[in-house]
Design a protein around this motif. Structure first.
Motif, PDB file in Angstrom:
ATOM      1  N   ALA A 128       0.850  -1.196   0.000  1.00 24.25           N
ATOM      2  CA  ALA A 128       0.000   0.000   0.000  1.00 24.25           C
ATOM      3  C   ALA A 128       0.886   1.246   0.000  1.00 24.25           C
ATOM      4  N   PRO A 129       0.400   2.346  -0.552  1.00 21.26           N
ATOM      5  CA  PRO A 129       1.203   3.565  -0.595  1.00 21.26           C
ATOM      6  C   PRO A 129       1.730   3.958   0.782  1.00 21.26           C
ATOM      7  N   GLY A 130       3.011   4.247   0.835  1.00 21.54           N
ATOM      8  CA  GLY A 130       3.647   4.690   2.072  1.00 21.54           C
ATOM      9  C   GLY A 130       4.099   3.588   2.994  1.00 21.54           C
ATOM     10  N   VAL A 131       3.622   2.359   2.798  1.00 22.15           N
ATOM     11  CA  VAL A 131       3.960   1.266   3.714  1.00 22.15           C
ATOM     12  C   VAL A 131       5.411   0.840   3.514  1.00 22.15           C
ATOM     13  N   GLY A 132       6.182   0.850   4.595  1.00 18.72           N
ATOM     14  CA  GLY A 132       7.554   0.382   4.567  1.00 18.72           C
ATOM     15  C   GLY A 132       8.580   1.388   4.106  1.00 18.72           C
ATOM     16  N   ARG A 133       8.154   2.551   3.640  1.00 18.52           N
ATOM     17  CA  ARG A 133       9.112   3.523   3.107  1.00 18.52           C
ATOM     18  C   ARG A 133      10.022   4.082   4.204  1.00 18.52           C
ATOM     19  N   LEU A 134       9.442   4.399   5.354  1.00 19.38           N
ATOM     20  CA  LEU A 134      10.240   4.932   6.454  1.00 19.38           C
ATOM     21  C   LEU A 134      11.203   3.871   6.969  1.00 19.38           C
ATOM     22  N   ASP A 135      10.745   2.632   7.079  1.00 15.10           N
ATOM     23  CA  ASP A 135      11.602   1.551   7.546  1.00 15.10           C
ATOM     24  C   ASP A 135      12.795   1.366   6.611  1.00 15.10           C
ATOM     25  N   THR A 136      12.550   1.433   5.299  1.00 16.24           N
ATOM     26  CA  THR A 136      13.638   1.300   4.331  1.00 16.24           C
ATOM     27  C   THR A 136      14.641   2.439   4.481  1.00 16.24           C
ATOM     28  N   ALA A 137      14.139   3.661   4.630  1.00 16.41           N
ATOM     29  CA  ALA A 137      15.027   4.810   4.788  1.00 16.41           C
ATOM     30  C   ALA A 137      15.834   4.712   6.079  1.00 16.41           C
ATOM     31  N   LEU A 138      15.196   4.260   7.169  1.00 23.71           N
ATOM     32  CA  LEU A 138      15.919   4.120   8.438  1.00 23.71           C
ATOM     33  C   LEU A 138      16.988   3.033   8.343  1.00 23.71           C
ATOM     34  N   THR A 139      16.692   1.942   7.649  1.00 26.01           N
ATOM     35  CA  THR A 139      17.699   0.895   7.445  1.00 26.01           C
ATOM     36  C   THR A 139      18.872   1.449   6.647  1.00 26.01           C
ATOM     37  N   GLY A 140      18.571   2.273   5.642  1.00 28.06           N
ATOM     38  CA  GLY A 140      19.638   2.906   4.876  1.00 28.06           C
ATOM     39  C   GLY A 140      20.512   3.799   5.740  1.00 28.06           C
ATOM     40  N   GLY A 141      19.881   4.590   6.597  1.00 27.48           N
ATOM     41  CA  GLY A 141      20.649   5.439   7.508  1.00 27.48           C
ATOM     42  C   GLY A 141      21.506   4.621   8.463  1.00 27.48           C
ATOM     43  N   ALA A 142      20.956   3.510   8.951  1.00 26.91           N
ATOM     44  CA  ALA A 142      21.720   2.643   9.846  1.00 26.91           C
ATOM     45  C   ALA A 142      22.903   2.013   9.113  1.00 26.91           C
ATOM     46  N   ALA A 143      22.714   1.666   7.836  1.00 31.48           N
ATOM     47  CA  ALA A 143      23.819   1.103   7.049  1.00 31.48           C
ATOM     48  C   ALA A 143      24.929   2.138   6.862  1.00 31.48           C
TER      49      ALA A 143
END
Length: 198
Positions: A128-143
């Motif tokens: 669904a629109p918006g689902v998981g986008r923040l989690d992906t961005a936070l994982t990127g920041g953690a990487a």
């Protein structure tokens, strides 16, 4: 002449720091030039891999959000029968491409198989629109933070291997592995690691 003296001083300080960092039992270790060489090559590759993966995941989340915005136009209940989400689907596939390519580079440069990577296709193609986008961005920041930690631990690990402080070097390497697991998740279970079923 002055620059050469400063280089010698810097090397001496690094060696002294390595010796001071050694616990009592590690002081008797033998220098490990092959281990130092392996760390000198491996740690920058790990850092670069994590950085590529981190930037890619942040980018993929932004591209996916752009696809979600396009989906408001071409995949709503009135336009979907005619437009069928074609344009937003292309953008979401682009986000999946960015995610898959960058996380594949992360795994290849780190020399690790990470269980939760690459991300599932459904995260981009049917979520669904918006689902998981923040989690992906936070994982990127953690990487990206993982990359910085690997880069900072690179010189000490090389010096510790060179001076023979194996226990301290092993603890530092283990802490970097633990940071990777905390950030990106574990490696897949192999036959040796898998729990025994009863």
């Amino acid at each position: 002449m002055v620059g050469e003296r400063e280089n010698r001083t810097a090397i001496a300080v690094l060696l002294l720091l390595g010796v001071l960092a050694m616990p009592g039992g590690a002081a008797a270790g033998w220098p490990d030039p092959p281990g130092a060489l392996a760390a000198a090559v491996d740690m920058p590759l790990r850092a670069v891999g994590s950085a590529i993966g981190g930037v890619g995941l942040v980018g993929a989340s932004l591209v996916a959000l752009a696809g979600d915005a396009v989906a408001v136009i071409d995949a709503n209940r009135w336009t979907e029968p005619w437009l069928r989400g074609t344009a937003s689907g292309v953008v979401h596939r682009g986000a999946l491409l960015v995610s898959s390519a960058s996380t594949s580079a992360l795994e290849a440069l780190r020399g690790e198989d990470i269980e939760r990577l690459p991300e599932a296709h459904a995260a981009y193609l049917s979520a669904a629109p918006g689902v998981g986008r923040l989690d992906t961005a936070l994982t990127g920041g953690a990487a990206l933070r993982l990359a910085a930690g690997d880069l900072l631990s690179w010189p000490p690990l090389v010096v510790l291997r060179l001076v023979g402080a194996e226990q301290t070097a092993d603890r530092l390497a283990a802490s970097r592995h633990d940071a990777r697991v905390a950030t990106l998740g574990p490696s897949p279970l192999t036959g040796r690691d898998a729990p025994v079923s009863r």
